[in-house]
Write a protein that holds these residues in place. Structure first.
Motif, PDB file in Angstrom:
ATOM      1  N   TYR A  87      26.260  45.518  36.649  1.00 29.18           N
ATOM      2  CA  TYR A  87      25.874  46.349  36.311  1.00 29.18           C
ATOM      3  C   TYR A  87      24.239  46.704  35.278  1.00 29.18           C
ATOM      4  O   TYR A  87      24.602  46.557  33.781  1.00 29.18           O
ATOM      5  N   ASN A  88      23.230  46.492  36.053  1.00 26.14           N
ATOM      6  CA  ASN A  88      22.046  46.727  35.007  1.00 26.14           C
ATOM      7  C   ASN A  88      21.353  48.264  35.198  1.00 26.14           C
ATOM      8  O   ASN A  88      21.877  48.816  37.075  1.00 26.14           O
ATOM      9  N   ALA A  89      21.868  49.174  34.518  1.00 29.16           N
ATOM     10  CA  ALA A  89      21.364  50.713  34.303  1.00 29.16           C
ATOM     11  C   ALA A  89      20.387  50.905  35.163  1.00 29.16           C
ATOM     12  O   ALA A  89      19.699  51.967  35.412  1.00 29.16           O
ATOM     13  N   ARG A  90      19.116  50.267  35.080  1.00 26.29           N
ATOM     14  CA  ARG A  90      17.812  50.560  35.814  1.00 26.29           C
ATOM     15  C   ARG A  90      17.907  49.893  37.482  1.00 26.29           C
ATOM     16  O   ARG A  90      17.208  50.228  38.508  1.00 26.29           O
ATOM     17  N   ARG A  91      18.460  48.853  37.380  1.00 24.47           N
ATOM     18  CA  ARG A  91      17.855  47.863  38.705  1.00 24.47           C
ATOM     19  C   ARG A  91      19.430  48.280  39.609  1.00 24.47           C
ATOM     20  O   ARG A  91      19.611  47.807  40.849  1.00 24.47           O
ATOM     21  N   SER A  92      20.696  48.297  39.412  1.00 25.90           N
ATOM     22  CA  SER A  92      21.292  48.488  40.316  1.00 25.90           C
ATOM     23  C   SER A  92      22.083  49.895  40.805  1.00 25.90           C
ATOM     24  O   SER A  92      21.136  51.147  40.272  1.00 25.90           O
ATOM     25  N   GLY A  93      22.942  49.949  41.275  1.00 26.30           N
ATOM     26  CA  GLY A  93      23.210  51.815  41.905  1.00 26.30           C
ATOM     27  C   GLY A  93      24.330  52.793  41.661  1.00 26.30           C
ATOM     28  O   GLY A  93      24.300  52.508  40.165  1.00 26.30           O
ATOM     29  N   ASP A  94      24.717  53.888  42.156  1.00 24.73           N
ATOM     30  CA  ASP A  94      25.251  54.792  41.490  1.00 24.73           C
ATOM     31  C   ASP A  94      26.969  54.109  41.348  1.00 24.73           C
ATOM     32  O   ASP A  94      27.636  54.841  40.700  1.00 24.73           O
ATOM     33  N   VAL A  95      27.099  54.116  42.820  1.00 26.15           N
ATOM     34  CA  VAL A  95      28.656  53.844  42.423  1.00 26.15           C
ATOM     35  C   VAL A  95      29.386  52.817  42.988  1.00 26.15           C
ATOM     36  O   VAL A  95      28.572  51.774  44.295  1.00 26.15           O
ATOM     37  N   TYR A  96      29.756  51.586  43.006  1.00 31.50           N
ATOM     38  CA  TYR A  96      30.408  49.983  43.448  1.00 31.50           C
ATOM     39  C   TYR A  96      31.645  50.247  44.571  1.00 31.50           C
ATOM     40  O   TYR A  96      32.437  50.812  44.080  1.00 31.50           O
ATOM     41  N   PHE A  97      31.901  49.941  45.019  1.00 34.79           N
ATOM     42  CA  PHE A  97      32.917  50.222  46.247  1.00 34.79           C
ATOM     43  C   PHE A  97      33.359  48.443  46.463  1.00 34.79           C
ATOM     44  O   PHE A  97      32.474  47.205  46.407  1.00 34.79           O
ATOM     45  N   ILE A  98      34.795  48.380  46.360  1.00 34.82           N
ATOM     46  CA  ILE A  98      35.378  47.318  46.491  1.00 34.82           C
ATOM     47  C   ILE A  98      36.439  47.108  47.667  1.00 34.82           C
ATOM     48  O   ILE A  98      36.968  48.085  47.847  1.00 34.82           O
ATOM     49  N   LEU A  99      36.348  46.466  48.678  1.00 36.53           N
ATOM     50  CA  LEU A  99      36.705  45.475  49.115  1.00 36.53           C
ATOM     51  C   LEU A  99      37.506  44.572  49.527  1.00 36.53           C
ATOM     52  O   LEU A  99      38.251  44.651  48.339  1.00 36.53           O
ATOM     53  N   GLN A 100      38.622  45.402  50.458  1.00 35.36           N
ATOM     54  CA  GLN A 100      39.964  45.129  50.351  1.00 35.36           C
ATOM     55  C   GLN A 100      39.931  43.020  50.502  1.00 35.36           C
ATOM     56  O   GLN A 100      38.417  42.747  51.413  1.00 35.36           O
ATOM     57  N   PRO A 101      40.724  41.855  50.355  1.00 37.51           N
ATOM     58  CA  PRO A 101      40.597  40.968  50.607  1.00 37.51           C
ATOM     59  C   PRO A 101      39.913  40.128  51.492  1.00 37.51           C
ATOM     60  O   PRO A 101      40.316  41.317  53.112  1.00 37.51           O
ATOM     61  N   ASN A 102      39.362  39.306  51.655  1.00 42.84           N
ATOM     62  CA  ASN A 102      38.363  38.706  52.967  1.00 42.84           C
ATOM     63  C   ASN A 102      37.964  39.389  53.825  1.00 42.84           C
ATOM     64  O   ASN A 102      38.107  39.945  55.380  1.00 42.84           O
ATOM     65  N   TRP A 103      37.040  40.179  53.798  1.00 40.38           N
ATOM     66  CA  TRP A 103      37.430  41.828  53.828  1.00 40.38           C
ATOM     67  C   TRP A 103      35.266  42.099  53.952  1.00 40.38           C
ATOM     68  O   TRP A 103      35.323  41.858  52.468  1.00 40.38           O
ATOM     69  N   PHE A 104      34.299  41.764  54.464  1.00 40.16           N
ATOM     70  CA  PHE A 104      33.021  41.792  53.903  1.00 40.16           C
ATOM     71  C   PHE A 104      31.995  42.857  54.911  1.00 40.16           C
ATOM     72  O   PHE A 104      32.759  43.038  56.459  1.00 40.16           O
ATOM     73  N   ASP A 105      30.278  42.869  55.063  1.00 38.34           N
ATOM     74  CA  ASP A 105      30.116  43.810  55.764  1.00 38.34           C
ATOM     75  C   ASP A 105      29.276  42.720  56.378  1.00 38.34           C
ATOM     76  O   ASP A 105      28.255  42.070  55.393  1.00 38.34           O
ATOM     77  N   GLY A 106      29.511  42.380  57.534  1.00 36.66           N
ATOM     78  CA  GLY A 106      28.766  41.694  58.670  1.00 36.66           C
ATOM     79  C   GLY A 106      29.009  41.698  60.227  1.00 36.66           C
ATOM     80  O   GLY A 106      29.279  42.842  60.334  1.00 36.66           O
ATOM     81  N   GLY A 107      28.781  40.893  61.150  1.00 38.41           N
ATOM     82  CA  GLY A 107      28.876  40.561  62.216  1.00 38.41           C
ATOM     83  C   GLY A 107      30.310  39.720  62.669  1.00 38.41           C
ATOM     84  O   GLY A 107      31.766  40.009  62.459  1.00 38.41           O
ATOM     85  N   LYS A 108      30.243  40.118  63.725  1.00 37.73           N
ATOM     86  CA  LYS A 108      31.221  38.769  64.657  1.00 37.73           C
ATOM     87  C   LYS A 108      31.301  37.762  64.573  1.00 37.73           C
ATOM     88  O   LYS A 108      32.141  36.863  65.014  1.00 37.73           O
ATOM     89  N   THR A 109      30.119  37.370  63.707  1.00 31.47           N
ATOM     90  CA  THR A 109      30.239  35.557  63.694  1.00 31.47           C
ATOM     91  C   THR A 109      29.633  35.120  62.482  1.00 31.47           C
ATOM     92  O   THR A 109      28.878  36.250  61.964  1.00 31.47           O
ATOM     93  N   GLY A 110      30.338  34.176  62.106  1.00 36.50           N
ATOM     94  CA  GLY A 110      29.925  33.939  60.539  1.00 36.50           C
ATOM     95  C   GLY A 110      30.865  34.133  59.242  1.00 36.50           C
ATOM     96  O   GLY A 110      31.259  35.432  59.382  1.00 36.50           O
TER      97      GLY A 110
END
Length: 552
Positions: free
Chosen positions: A466-489
């Protein structure tokens, strides 16, 4: 009484011997100069999970990864101490010995509230490309707020020691090379040339220009990409044709052989997504050693190299693909060739080398589902849309959330309606909303991390990121092996061991074979190099020397 006298006499004799030894040392047995290697080489393998050291061990040659493991010193439990775990952050943390909270490199890009736009980690509009007419060279280390171990070597030698950075990715070259290198070079996929920027120089050195004339991408495109060994021997991988692997343009299926000939002279960028991208990177590194006379005198030089194709291939096909296995088998041979070149030109025992990674990678969710393991994907844009709808209804405010990036929510603080609401209450409502979504484990107000009920490891990693100037407001933690992505890769960025457990092996000068299973961190690399070279740690360093190595 006699025994006491004899004991006293013996002690006096011992002291006399000790003093004599000290006197002898003071009259000329101390070394005349501080012992240092002629060359330090930092090798960062992009997206290399720690287990790759051993997953393909039986198939590695004796001179590549096996030589590293058996002749070198391996810190087996080395972890990234922050999140999110991305390329720019990893490279900067390795070489600064620091964390995003201090370096300011909080992601590959981030939202800057002052500029009101996304900022790329190495962007610099005050410089222009050298060696190209494209915008690919408008880069520098200006966004990096700490010095690097390469900077400290330059300072320690009064700028006599040379530093050169090389990587397909601009961030993989610029951030390791630091603020004061003799050169940093990266690949322009639009032209097929290695380039730099006016931050470093006004004209490419002749050796880079000569190498560019060879257009090495075309040479390797002509070979296509087939497996190095019979495909049926790739027993550490899944079947070749999987619908959760990404297809390359022009392919009907994501299978071998991959036809590269059709890209010759047309698409130079495609070389990144083949093992040959690593080959030309290490090839240019050898050219740099010769042309810049690295390691040829008694003043220590530093060569920072990042092999990036492993990342592109991992993103497209995933860790369990035949493509990933073949890439590491080919990289193993490239490393053997590179080590042999170092032995020949710098001399065995005259160089200190370390190999590590900027991050690991998760298994592809489709692969996990196929094998009855947990995992999945979320959609950041859909999350923002749903959350805005919820908050608009609850707080009567239009589109309060700007975007989700780097596992963080960034709110629109320029919205005039913000003055009329309780922002802390809005963040709390957002956290409660996120906790209801599939794949989400938890979320935390970044301004109140210490008050959260997260585990100590998660809390510390988020705090370090966390960098006060460059980071966001809320951090979210996903369940293991979940991530933002598509159907491949696949991708990376999480706190979990598959992303945060990285290899770290030292080899060469003053390194005895061995290993340690004590926990160490990515930030310890720069501190260890500083201790071994007897130079100052980087200005933001929070790491500690790996004493199992330095006390050998």
């Amino acid at each position: 009484m006699k025994k006491t006298y004899l004991l006293f006499t013996a002690l006096c004799c011992l002291c006399t011997v000790t003093l004599a030894q000290k006197k002898t040392k003071s009259t000329g047995t101390y070394p005349a100069t501080i012992d240092r290697p002629k060359l330090v080489i930092g090798l960062v393998v992009d997206q290399m999970r720690w287990d790759y050291l051993y997953r393909y061990y039986d198939r590695y040659s004796n001179g590549g990864f096996k030589r590293l493991i058996n002749d070198g010193f391996s810190a087996e439990n080395t972890f990234i101490p922050y999140t999110p775990t991305y390329t720019a952050v990893g490279h900067s943390s390795i070489y600064t010995g620091s964390v995003p909270a201090i370096t300011g490199i909080v992601g590959n890009d981030w939202y800057d509230p002052q500029l009101r736009r996304n900022v790329y980690c190495t962007e610099d509009t005050s410089v222009v490309s050298v060696g190209s007419t494209t915008r690919a060279g408008m880069m520098s280390p200006k966004n990096l707020l700490s010095s690097t171990i390469t900077d400290e070597l330059r300072l320690a030698t009064n700028f006599k020691g040379k530093v050169v950075g090389i990587s397909l990715k601009d961030r993989g070259s610029i951030l390791p090379a630091g603020h004061t290198p003799n050169g940093a070079y990266w690949y322009d996929g639009q032209t097929g040339d290695w380039i730099t920027s006016t931050y470093y120089m006004s004209q490419l050195p002749a050796w880079v220009q000569d190498y560019n004339k060879l257009k090495m991408a075309n040479k390797y495109y002509e070979q296509n990409w087939n497996t190095l060994y019979p495909i049926e021997s790739y027993t550490q991988s899944t079947a070749d044709n999987k619908d959760y692997e990404g297809k390359t343009r022009g392919e009907a299926t994501p299978t071998f052989p991959h036809p590269l000939k059709l890209y010759a002279g047309k698409n130079y960028d495609m070389i990144r997504s083949t093992p040959y991208g690593n080959t030309i990177t290490l090839d240019l590194a050898k050219v740099a050693i010769k042309a810049e006379d690295l390691g040829q005198d008694n003043i220590t030089d530093f060569l920072a190299v990042s092999c990036s194709s492993t990342d592109y291939i991992g993103h497209q096909y995933g860790p369990n693909s035949i493509e990933a296995e073949d890439t590491y088998l080919r990289l193993d041979k490239d490393l053997e060739d590179f080590f042999n070149y170092l032995d020949k030109t710098v001399g065995k025992g005259n160089y200190l080398l370390f190999l590590s990674a900027d991050h690991g990678a998760a298994h592809v969710p489709g692969f996990m589902k196929e094998n009855k393991l947990p995992g999945g994907v979320v959609d950041d844009k859909a999350i923002v849309t749903g959350l805005n709808t919820y908050l608009e209804s609850k707080f009567k405010i239009k589109k309060p959330v700007l975007l989700a990036m780097n596992n963080q929510l960034i709110f629109n603080h320029d919205n005039p309606d913000f003055k009329q609401i309780d922002f802390t209450a809005m963040k709390s409502a957002s956290i409660e909303y996120l906790r209801t979504l599939e794949g989400f484990a938890d979320a935390v107000d970044l301004a109140r991390i210490s008050e959260s009920t997260l585990t100590a490891v998660q809390k510390q990693m988020i705090t370090n990121g966390y960098n006060a100037r460059r980071s966001g407001d809320v951090y979210f933690i996903l369940q293991p092996n979940w991530f933002d992505g598509g159907k491949t890769g696949t991708t990376h960025g999480a706190w979990n061991p598959y992303d945060a457990h990285i290899p770290l092996v030292f080899m060469g000068w003053n390194v005895k074979p061995g290993k340690t299973n004590q926990t160490h961190h990515m930030t310890d690399i720069a501190a260890t190099i500083a201790a071994m070279l007897h130079i100052q740690m980087p200005s933001g360093c929070v790491g500690e020397p790996i004493t199992e190595l330095t006390h050998q």
